[in-house]
Design a protein around this motif. Structure first.
Motif, PDB file in Angstrom:
ATOM      1  N   GLU A  38       0.834  -1.195   0.000  1.00 33.38           N
ATOM      2  CA  GLU A  38       0.000   0.000   0.000  1.00 33.38           C
ATOM      3  C   GLU A  38       0.872   1.249   0.000  1.00 33.38           C
ATOM      4  O   GLU A  38       2.096   1.162   0.098  1.00 33.38           O
ATOM      5  N   ALA A 252      -9.068  -8.817   0.553  1.00 32.69           N
ATOM      6  CA  ALA A 252      -9.723  -7.515   0.461  1.00 32.69           C
ATOM      7  C   ALA A 252     -10.167  -7.210  -0.964  1.00 32.69           C
ATOM      8  O   ALA A 252     -10.890  -6.253  -1.203  1.00 32.69           O
ATOM      9  N   LEU A 263     -16.119  -8.777   2.028  1.00 30.69           N
ATOM     10  CA  LEU A 263     -14.678  -8.572   1.880  1.00 30.69           C
ATOM     11  C   LEU A 263     -14.005  -8.685   3.232  1.00 30.69           C
ATOM     12  O   LEU A 263     -14.519  -8.213   4.241  1.00 30.69           O
ATOM     13  N   ALA A 265     -11.801  -7.126   5.199  1.00 30.26           N
ATOM     14  CA  ALA A 265     -11.038  -5.895   5.338  1.00 30.26           C
ATOM     15  C   ALA A 265      -9.989  -6.089   6.425  1.00 30.26           C
ATOM     16  O   ALA A 265     -10.244  -6.734   7.433  1.00 30.26           O
ATOM     17  N   ILE A 266      -8.782  -5.551   6.195  1.00 27.84           N
ATOM     18  CA  ILE A 266      -7.774  -5.566   7.253  1.00 27.84           C
ATOM     19  C   ILE A 266      -8.125  -4.419   8.193  1.00 27.84           C
ATOM     20  O   ILE A 266      -8.250  -3.283   7.744  1.00 27.84           O
ATOM     21  N   ARG A 285      -2.609  -5.003  13.479  1.00 27.47           N
ATOM     22  CA  ARG A 285      -3.748  -5.232  12.583  1.00 27.47           C
ATOM     23  C   ARG A 285      -3.962  -6.716  12.319  1.00 27.47           C
ATOM     24  O   ARG A 285      -4.842  -7.095  11.559  1.00 27.47           O
TER      25      ARG A 285
ATOM     26  N   SER B 156      -6.780   9.676   8.395  1.00 32.59           N
ATOM     27  CA  SER B 156      -6.287   8.966   7.205  1.00 32.59           C
ATOM     28  C   SER B 156      -7.324   9.056   6.091  1.00 32.59           C
ATOM     29  O   SER B 156      -8.466   9.467   6.326  1.00 32.59           O
ATOM     30  N   ASP B 186      -6.303   2.708  -0.547  1.00 31.69           N
ATOM     31  CA  ASP B 186      -5.556   1.461  -0.665  1.00 31.69           C
ATOM     32  C   ASP B 186      -6.501   0.268  -0.527  1.00 31.69           C
ATOM     33  O   ASP B 186      -7.563   0.376   0.087  1.00 31.69           O
ATOM     34  N   VAL B 187      -6.073  -0.860  -1.068  1.00 38.77           N
ATOM     35  CA  VAL B 187      -6.959  -2.034  -1.142  1.00 38.77           C
ATOM     36  C   VAL B 187      -7.582  -2.394   0.208  1.00 38.77           C
ATOM     37  O   VAL B 187      -8.788  -2.629   0.307  1.00 38.77           O
ATOM     38  N   SER B 188      -6.766  -2.449   1.266  1.00 38.48           N
ATOM     39  CA  SER B 188      -7.301  -2.920   2.546  1.00 38.48           C
ATOM     40  C   SER B 188      -8.303  -1.908   3.098  1.00 38.48           C
ATOM     41  O   SER B 188      -9.289  -2.277   3.730  1.00 38.48           O
ATOM     42  N   ILE B 189      -8.060  -0.625   2.857  1.00 37.19           N
ATOM     43  CA  ILE B 189      -8.955   0.424   3.339  1.00 37.19           C
ATOM     44  C   ILE B 189     -10.200   0.462   2.464  1.00 37.19           C
ATOM     45  O   ILE B 189     -11.323   0.660   2.938  1.00 37.19           O
ATOM     46  N   GLN B 190      -9.995   0.238   1.180  1.00 34.92           N
ATOM     47  CA  GLN B 190     -11.113   0.187   0.240  1.00 34.92           C
ATOM     48  C   GLN B 190     -12.122  -0.885   0.683  1.00 34.92           C
ATOM     49  O   GLN B 190     -13.326  -0.643   0.678  1.00 34.92           O
ATOM     50  N   ALA B 191     -11.610  -2.031   1.104  1.00 31.74           N
ATOM     51  CA  ALA B 191     -12.498  -3.105   1.544  1.00 31.74           C
ATOM     52  C   ALA B 191     -13.299  -2.674   2.768  1.00 31.74           C
ATOM     53  O   ALA B 191     -14.482  -2.981   2.885  1.00 31.74           O
ATOM     54  N   GLN B 192     -12.661  -1.935   3.690  1.00 33.69           N
ATOM     55  CA  GLN B 192     -13.383  -1.451   4.873  1.00 33.69           C
ATOM     56  C   GLN B 192     -14.542  -0.560   4.460  1.00 33.69           C
ATOM     57  O   GLN B 192     -15.662  -0.695   4.964  1.00 33.69           O
TER      58      GLN B 192
END
Lengths: 324, 330
Positions: A38, A252, A263, A265-266, A285, B156, B186-192
């Motif tokens: 990222e 994700a 999904l 999500a992290i 995390r 963020s 970012d991908v992980s945040i996008q998923a959230q």
């Protein structure tokens, strides 16, 4: 076979804040290596540091060698022989990498003069050949056009042509298709693959897009907070990621076919480099983290011959190893 | 629950563009005779590349930009004239979120204040009620009071987008337009954020128009999908079905261009030709210069969006009813 480029223990700090914590990475001749992670994970900084492109306030330590010759702290003259010549780089925003008031011909010929000593008619012919190669239609007429007269995908093609002018052994492509539409992205990736085959050129593909990296690279390194956390062959990484962060990234990604699933999500966000957690930077995390994870930084350790993971509790262990 | 909340009928939008200082003006048909409706509680995803007119469509649906022709109806009534009381009442029921949350927030105001603003503007509740509502909104997007006291710069990207979402939900809207809301994340945040949107929609019964260039995100969030190309819908259908069995050659190319981890590109359709330019729209089917199935007819006649079966509509001369000539390309 000695690797083409060998990076070891590469560290970078900006204003005393470390952002890269010791990268070890070898690139063999002709191979395609993907770097995913990222924003802020250090994918681009690794290469900017290796090529001496970071501003003076950045403190760089460690080693990066090209054919055994050290690049870190090397003289400007040495680097000039490397940058653009042996190792070329293309970036996400091709429009800002070109000079808007010079014709494409001027910019291509500048590269050809600098790296190959070509002038006049010889340079023009070579420029024409390069534009043809990257698929700019009507190259002869388009040579005298300015960057704004081309579409985004075409400008990226021109950047690739300029990068190829020095006949590099390694092309660093830093998010080369991120700013482009899906169908144009497919064209550019296709072009990069064709160029690599033709010149047996190695490539480092830096991307946040797992799909792009998976399809276009032999090996992939997953980066997190300035470290490589997993290194594996592309196909294996996506079928069977070991590091919880790599698993998180893949989970994700919304699927394009099959059943819809929620999904994975992290949780949380990427840590601020000024306030990194002690121990593994991903531990806060990570749903598998234990006490040991907060105590010390796990090192990137080989698990099988071509795979390495920096995790105390990688999620697939001995049972699967025995099966391989 | 099959009454449409939003009905769009034949809307068009043309921009005038001048080439150079003394050049002649050319018309850019950003959106050209677009019709669709969104059923209450459903999400329509609009997918397309840059210049396909998807953002212009979103702006016209909200009444931020008047269509040159055609009508937009919201809950049975036409969009009221901007500035009137009726318009304000309507606007409280429809909200939007955009790609760049930092641009949508005031950097010099704590974010809780900004979530509160719509309540003040539309004069909803007493002071205490508004405070409670702000807290409730922060919680609904998985943030808390301490986040609310911060300035946008101290959050963020994902958190900022949550703030924008909380603010959009403040007036309890029925309809939400999201224009590339997760593309910068970012991908992980996008998923959230995608999970949050899906949850909120289910909980609040929101109707959404979700605009994105990202097929994966569109599929994850939408019930119906419209694929746009140069101002027109070229394919419309049920989200899962459309991406599993794309019929229009353009949709097929889009789906095949979407890289997937775990599989190498086998038989990927790589389109040749120039990317779409709305200022120089090709005659006939706008996609025909890049289409590998195009025939002479495609260059002359504009294909209409026609029903293929009960679920699917396609605008292509080569795709008709029972027989599908482009099936082999899938």
């Amino acid at each position: 076979m000695a690797p083409l480029v060998s990076i070891s223990g590469l560290k970078v700090a900006f204003n005393g804040t470390p952002v890269l914590h010791g990268i070890d990475l070898d690139i063999d001749k002709g191979e395609a290596v993907g770097l995913v992670g990222e924003s802020g994970s250090g994918k681009s900084v690794t290469w900017l540091a290796a090529l001496g492109l970071l501003p003076a306030k950045a403190k760089v330590a460690g080693s990066a060698t090209l054919d055994g010759r050290e690049l870190i702290g090397a003289d400007g003259k040495v680097l000039d022989q490397v940058r653009g010549r042996r190792i070329a780089m293309i970036f996400q925003d091709p429009a800002s990498a070109l000079n808007p008031v010079l014709t494409i011909r001027r910019q291509l010929c500048e590269s050809l003069a600098l790296h190959r000593g070509l002038r006049g008619e010889a340079a023009r012919i070579e420029a024409l050949r390069l534009l043809d190669l990257v698929g700019i239609p009507d190259a002869n007429r388009r040579l005298s056009a300015y960057p704004h007269e081309f579409s985004g995908g075409q400008v990226q093609r021109i950047m690739i042509a300029i990068a190829l002018a020095g006949q590099p052994h390694l092309l660093i492509a830093d998010e080369p298709t991120t700013a482009l539409d899906a169908t144009i992205q497919a064209q550019i990736l296709d072009l990069l693959a064709a160029v690599r085959r033709e010149f047996n050129m190695a490539m480092v593909l830096i991307s946040h897009d797992l799909g792009v990296v998976a399809e276009n690279c032999d090996r992939v390194c997953v980066m997190y907070a300035g470290r490589i956390v997993e290194r594996a062959p592309a196909t294996r990484l996506f079928d069977d990621p070991w590091h919880p962060y790599a698993q998180g990234l893949i989970g994700a990604l919304p699927p394009l076919d099959g059943a819809r699933r929620r999904l994975q999500a992290i949780p949380g966000t990427v840590p601020d480099p000024r306030a990194l957690p002690s121990g593994c930077a991903f531990a806060p995390r990570c749903s598998f983290a234990g006490d040991g994870c907060h105590a010390g930084v796990p090192l990137l350790a080989p698990i099988v011959q071509d795979r390495a993971v920096a995790c105390l509790r990688p999620q697939r262990l001995p049972v699967e190893l025995a099966a391989e | 629950m099959t009454t449409p909340l939003v009905e769009i009928n034949q809307i068009s939008r043309t921009y005038r563009m001048r080439t150079g200082l003394f050049g002649r003006t050319t018309s850019v048909h950003a959106v050209d005779g677009l019709s669709f409706s969104i059923v209450k509680g459903e999400t329509l995803g609009i997918v397309g590349e840059s210049g396909s007119g998807k953002s212009t469509t979103g702006r016209m649906v909200l009444g931020l930009e008047p269509p040159d022709a055609g009508t937009v109806r919201f809950d049975g009534a036409p969009i009221a004239a901007p500035g009137t009381a009726a318009w304000r009442a309507q606007r409280a029921r429809m909200q939007m979120i955009f790609q760049d949350p930092l641009g949508a927030l005031d950097r010099r105001l704590p974010v809780a204040e900004q979530i509160r603003e719509p309540l003040d503007i539309h004069d909803i509740g007493t002071k205490d009620e508004r405070d409670a509502r702000v807290r409730e909104l922060l919680l609904s997007v998985d943030l808390n009071d301490s986040h609310g006291r911060r300035y946008p710069g101290a959050l963020s990207g994902g958190q900022r987008q949550r703030i924008v979402l909380a603010r959009a939900l403040a007036t309890r809207p029925d309809f939400l337009v999201c224009d590339e809301p997760v593309s910068a994340l970012d991908v992980s945040i996008q998923a959230q954020v995608v999970n949050l949107l899906v949850d909120l929609q289910a909980r609040l019964g929101l109707t959404m128009l979700f605009i994105s260039h990202d097929l994966r995100v569109i599929r994850q969030i939408s019930s119906k999908v419209a694929v746009m190309y140069l101002g027109r819908i070229v394919e419309y259908g049920d989200a899962d079905d459309l991406f599993a069995k794309p019929q229009h050659p353009y949709t097929q190319a889009l789906v095949s261009a979407s890289p997937a981890p775990g599989r190498r590109s086998i038989g990927r359709i790589v389109l040749t030709g120039d990317p779409p330019n709305p200022a120089a729209r090709p005659s006939g089917c706008a996609f025909h210069p890049r289409c590998r199935h195009a025939s002479a007819r495609c260059a002359i006649e504009v294909p209409a969006l026609a029903a293929l079966d009960a679920q699917r509509q396609v605008a292509c001369h080569l795709v008709t009813g029972s027989q599908s000539h482009t099936q082999d390309a899938a």
